[in-house]
Write a protein that holds these residues in place. Structure first.
Motif, PDB file in Angstrom:
ATOM      1  N   ARG A   4      -3.178  35.000 101.976  1.00 52.17           N
ATOM      2  CA  ARG A   4      -2.578  34.387 102.692  1.00 52.17           C
ATOM      3  C   ARG A   4      -1.873  33.540 101.025  1.00 52.17           C
ATOM      4  NH1 ARG A   4      -4.480  31.765 107.250  1.00 52.17           N
ATOM      5  NH2 ARG A   4      -5.883  31.138 105.461  1.00 52.17           N
ATOM      6  N   ALA A   5      -3.234  34.237 100.120  1.00 54.29           N
ATOM      7  CA  ALA A   5      -2.910  33.533  98.339  1.00 54.29           C
ATOM      8  C   ALA A   5      -1.999  34.741  97.464  1.00 54.29           C
ATOM      9  CB  ALA A   5      -4.481  33.730  97.230  1.00 54.29           C
ATOM     10  N   GLY A  29     -14.140  37.971 107.460  1.00 56.88           N
ATOM     11  CA  GLY A  29     -12.223  37.337 107.507  1.00 56.88           C
ATOM     12  C   GLY A  29     -12.162  36.856 106.916  1.00 56.88           C
ATOM     13  N   ALA A  30     -12.395  35.811 106.999  1.00 55.72           N
ATOM     14  CA  ALA A  30     -12.098  34.290 106.592  1.00 55.72           C
ATOM     15  C   ALA A  30     -11.243  34.218 105.699  1.00 55.72           C
ATOM     16  CB  ALA A  30     -13.025  32.930 107.106  1.00 55.72           C
ATOM     17  N   ARG A  31     -12.170  35.394 104.375  1.00 53.95           N
ATOM     18  CA  ARG A  31     -12.243  35.355 103.032  1.00 53.95           C
ATOM     19  C   ARG A  31     -10.850  36.445 103.024  1.00 53.95           C
ATOM     20  NH1 ARG A  31     -11.015  33.313  98.514  1.00 53.95           N
ATOM     21  NH2 ARG A  31     -11.351  34.492  96.464  1.00 53.95           N
ATOM     22  N   LEU A  32     -10.466  37.317 104.334  1.00 49.51           N
ATOM     23  CA  LEU A  32      -9.209  38.073 103.707  1.00 49.51           C
ATOM     24  C   LEU A  32      -8.380  37.369 104.099  1.00 49.51           C
ATOM     25  CD1 LEU A  32      -8.138  40.946 103.963  1.00 49.51           C
ATOM     26  CD2 LEU A  32      -9.187  41.481 106.296  1.00 49.51           C
ATOM     27  N   ARG A  33      -8.147  36.569 105.030  1.00 48.18           N
ATOM     28  CA  ARG A  33      -7.376  35.896 105.601  1.00 48.18           C
ATOM     29  C   ARG A  33      -6.840  34.716 104.053  1.00 48.18           C
ATOM     30  NH1 ARG A  33      -9.321  37.384 109.954  1.00 48.18           N
ATOM     31  NH2 ARG A  33     -10.466  35.525 109.996  1.00 48.18           N
ATOM     32  N   ASP A  57     -11.932  41.282  96.631  1.00 47.57           N
ATOM     33  CA  ASP A  57     -11.878  39.805  96.200  1.00 47.57           C
ATOM     34  C   ASP A  57     -12.045  39.764  94.593  1.00 47.57           C
ATOM     35  OD1 ASP A  57     -11.899  37.650  96.058  1.00 47.57           O
ATOM     36  OD2 ASP A  57     -14.330  37.055  97.006  1.00 47.57           O
ATOM     37  N   GLY A  58     -10.877  40.079  94.241  1.00 46.20           N
ATOM     38  CA  GLY A  58     -10.221  39.689  92.361  1.00 46.20           C
ATOM     39  C   GLY A  58      -9.056  39.802  92.473  1.00 46.20           C
ATOM     40  N   PRO A  59      -8.278  40.036  91.111  1.00 43.37           N
ATOM     41  CA  PRO A  59      -6.589  40.045  90.723  1.00 43.37           C
ATOM     42  C   PRO A  59      -6.857  41.819  91.358  1.00 43.37           C
ATOM     43  CG  PRO A  59      -8.239  39.461  88.444  1.00 43.37           C
ATOM     44  CD  PRO A  59      -9.362  40.017  90.314  1.00 43.37           C
ATOM     45  N   LEU A 114      -5.498  41.088 110.992  1.00 40.01           N
ATOM     46  CA  LEU A 114      -6.916  42.142 111.118  1.00 40.01           C
ATOM     47  C   LEU A 114      -7.774  40.924 112.320  1.00 40.01           C
ATOM     48  CD1 LEU A 114      -6.077  45.481 111.545  1.00 40.01           C
ATOM     49  CD2 LEU A 114      -6.897  45.333 110.024  1.00 40.01           C
ATOM     50  N   PRO A 115      -8.394  41.857 113.014  1.00 40.98           N
ATOM     51  CA  PRO A 115      -9.537  40.806 113.106  1.00 40.98           C
ATOM     52  C   PRO A 115     -10.887  41.685 112.388  1.00 40.98           C
ATOM     53  CG  PRO A 115      -9.055  42.529 115.146  1.00 40.98           C
ATOM     54  CD  PRO A 115      -7.751  42.605 114.076  1.00 40.98           C
ATOM     55  N   VAL A 116     -10.602  40.796 111.819  1.00 39.98           N
ATOM     56  CA  VAL A 116     -11.427  41.732 110.775  1.00 39.98           C
ATOM     57  C   VAL A 116     -12.973  40.628 111.036  1.00 39.98           C
ATOM     58  CG1 VAL A 116     -12.571  42.149 108.130  1.00 39.98           C
ATOM     59  CG2 VAL A 116     -10.813  42.530 108.946  1.00 39.98           C
ATOM     60  N   ARG A 117     -13.998  41.832 110.919  1.00 39.38           N
ATOM     61  CA  ARG A 117     -15.443  40.972 110.670  1.00 39.38           C
ATOM     62  C   ARG A 117     -16.140  40.841 109.378  1.00 39.38           C
ATOM     63  NH1 ARG A 117     -20.899  42.827 110.644  1.00 39.38           N
ATOM     64  NH2 ARG A 117     -20.109  44.548 111.697  1.00 39.38           N
ATOM     65  N   ILE A 118     -15.718  42.089 108.386  1.00 37.60           N
ATOM     66  CA  ILE A 118     -16.297  42.564 107.936  1.00 37.60           C
ATOM     67  C   ILE A 118     -15.657  43.478 106.519  1.00 37.60           C
ATOM     68  CG2 ILE A 118     -18.231  44.030 107.721  1.00 37.60           C
ATOM     69  CD1 ILE A 118     -20.192  42.483 105.440  1.00 37.60           C
ATOM     70  N   VAL A 119     -14.806  42.996 105.431  1.00 36.60           N
ATOM     71  CA  VAL A 119     -14.022  43.621 104.491  1.00 36.60           C
ATOM     72  C   VAL A 119     -15.376  44.817 102.986  1.00 36.60           C
ATOM     73  CG1 VAL A 119     -12.480  44.523 102.989  1.00 36.60           C
ATOM     74  CG2 VAL A 119     -12.094  43.071 104.968  1.00 36.60           C
ATOM     75  N   HIS A 120     -15.223  46.035 102.920  1.00 35.96           N
ATOM     76  CA  HIS A 120     -15.956  46.682 101.872  1.00 35.96           C
ATOM     77  C   HIS A 120     -14.773  46.935 100.989  1.00 35.96           C
ATOM     78  CE1 HIS A 120     -19.488  45.748 103.742  1.00 35.96           C
ATOM     79  NE2 HIS A 120     -19.306  46.818 105.190  1.00 35.96           N
ATOM     80  N   ALA A 121     -14.347  46.598  99.915  1.00 41.80           N
ATOM     81  CA  ALA A 121     -13.291  47.229  99.185  1.00 41.80           C
ATOM     82  C   ALA A 121     -13.303  47.772  98.282  1.00 41.80           C
ATOM     83  CB  ALA A 121     -12.782  46.027  99.255  1.00 41.80           C
TER      84      ALA A 121
END
Ligand SMILES: [Zn+2]
Length: 260
Positions: free
Chosen positions: A249-250, A241-245, A201-203, A226-233
């Motif tokens: 998309r961005a 998952g909503a933030r991942l999508r 969640d960054g540049p 991908l049906p993700v619940r949480i991303v540890h990046a």
């Protein structure tokens, strides 16, 4: 440069699901890697190992009390610096050769790096000060002479391979673009994805040596579905998952794969 000596180098945040985030507060954001520790029944998993300017094994000896598999999501120095401290080392074949020899000298000083490298990071949206660390890990640490030892992979993994902790199974996803051998670890049962630098969640950085935008676009299309619940990046805070999508998309819009 007048840097003080850090009292401790690593911070530990215990999250849900037996996951601990380990990070290096005195490293600038673009090189501040999330190191993930996952408890398993038969063995534990370590995902990335930080910059390597201080001993991760010594600092985290209280949680490294069981058999441990250390995974490199890719071989950029901020992710593999302490990999040599662990006996079981897992990487993707597209980047494994990088681990076979000691790293090149990586100075902590901005002025020792090509102007274009720094300019690229700044263009992407990062602030880069005069030094990549904001405190010294030890009094004798030399800012312009940092290398890390070879850490040859002991296991190569590709798309679809699994890393089994006994009660938890992680599937390897090959997610190239940021780098050719970038992998994610996907726990289908829980919807948890460890994404490395494929997405955070960054540049995002897609113009480094070894990056490839056309490939990255395909990776983002895949992550979006991908049906993700949480991303540890690999960097920055975890997200759902909503933030991942949204992030995928961005990126697709920014790089022209889709009309907005
Ligand atoms: Zn990276």
């Amino acid at each position: 440069m007048g840097l003080t000596i850090a009292e401790r180098w690593f911070e530990f945040d215990r999250l849900a699901d037996g996951v601990t985030r380990i990070w290096e507060p005195h490293v600038i954001r673009v090189m501040q890697c999330n190191i993930w520790h996952v408890r398993g029944r038969d063995r534990d998993l370590l995902i990335d190992t930080g910059l390597g300017v201080a001993s991760l094994r010594a600092a985290a000896v209280h949680i490294f009390d069981r058999p441990l598999a250390a995974v490199a999501t890719h071989t950029h120095i901020d992710h593999v610096g302490s990999l040599h401290e662990f006996t079981e080392r897992i990487a993707h074949p597209a980047e494994a050769r990088t681990l076979d020899r000691p790293s090149q000298n990586f100075s902590m000083l901005r002025t020792d790096h090509p102007v274009e490298f720094i300019a690229g990071l700044e263009r992407a949206g990062y602030e880069v000060g005069p030094c990549f660390i904001t405190a010294l890990p030890a009094a004798e640490f030399a800012l312009r002479a940092f290398t890390c030892p070879a850490a040859p992979a002991t296991r190569l993994v590709e798309e679809g391979d699994v890393i089994d902790l006994g009660d938890r199974v992680f599937e390897v996803l090959h997610l190239p673009g940021h780098s050719p051998g970038s992998i994610g670890l996907w726990e289908r049962n829980s919807g948890v994805l460890f994404s490395g630098d494929a997405v955070y969640d960054g540049p995002l950085l897609d113009e480094l040596p070894g990056s490839e935008i056309a490939t990255y676009l395909k990776t983002m299309q895949r992550l979006e579905r991908l049906p993700v619940r949480i991303v540890h990046a690999g960097h920055d805070p975890s997200f759902d998952g909503a933030r991942l999508r949204q992030l995928a998309r961005a990126y697709l819009e920014r790089r022209g794969a889709r009309q907005s």
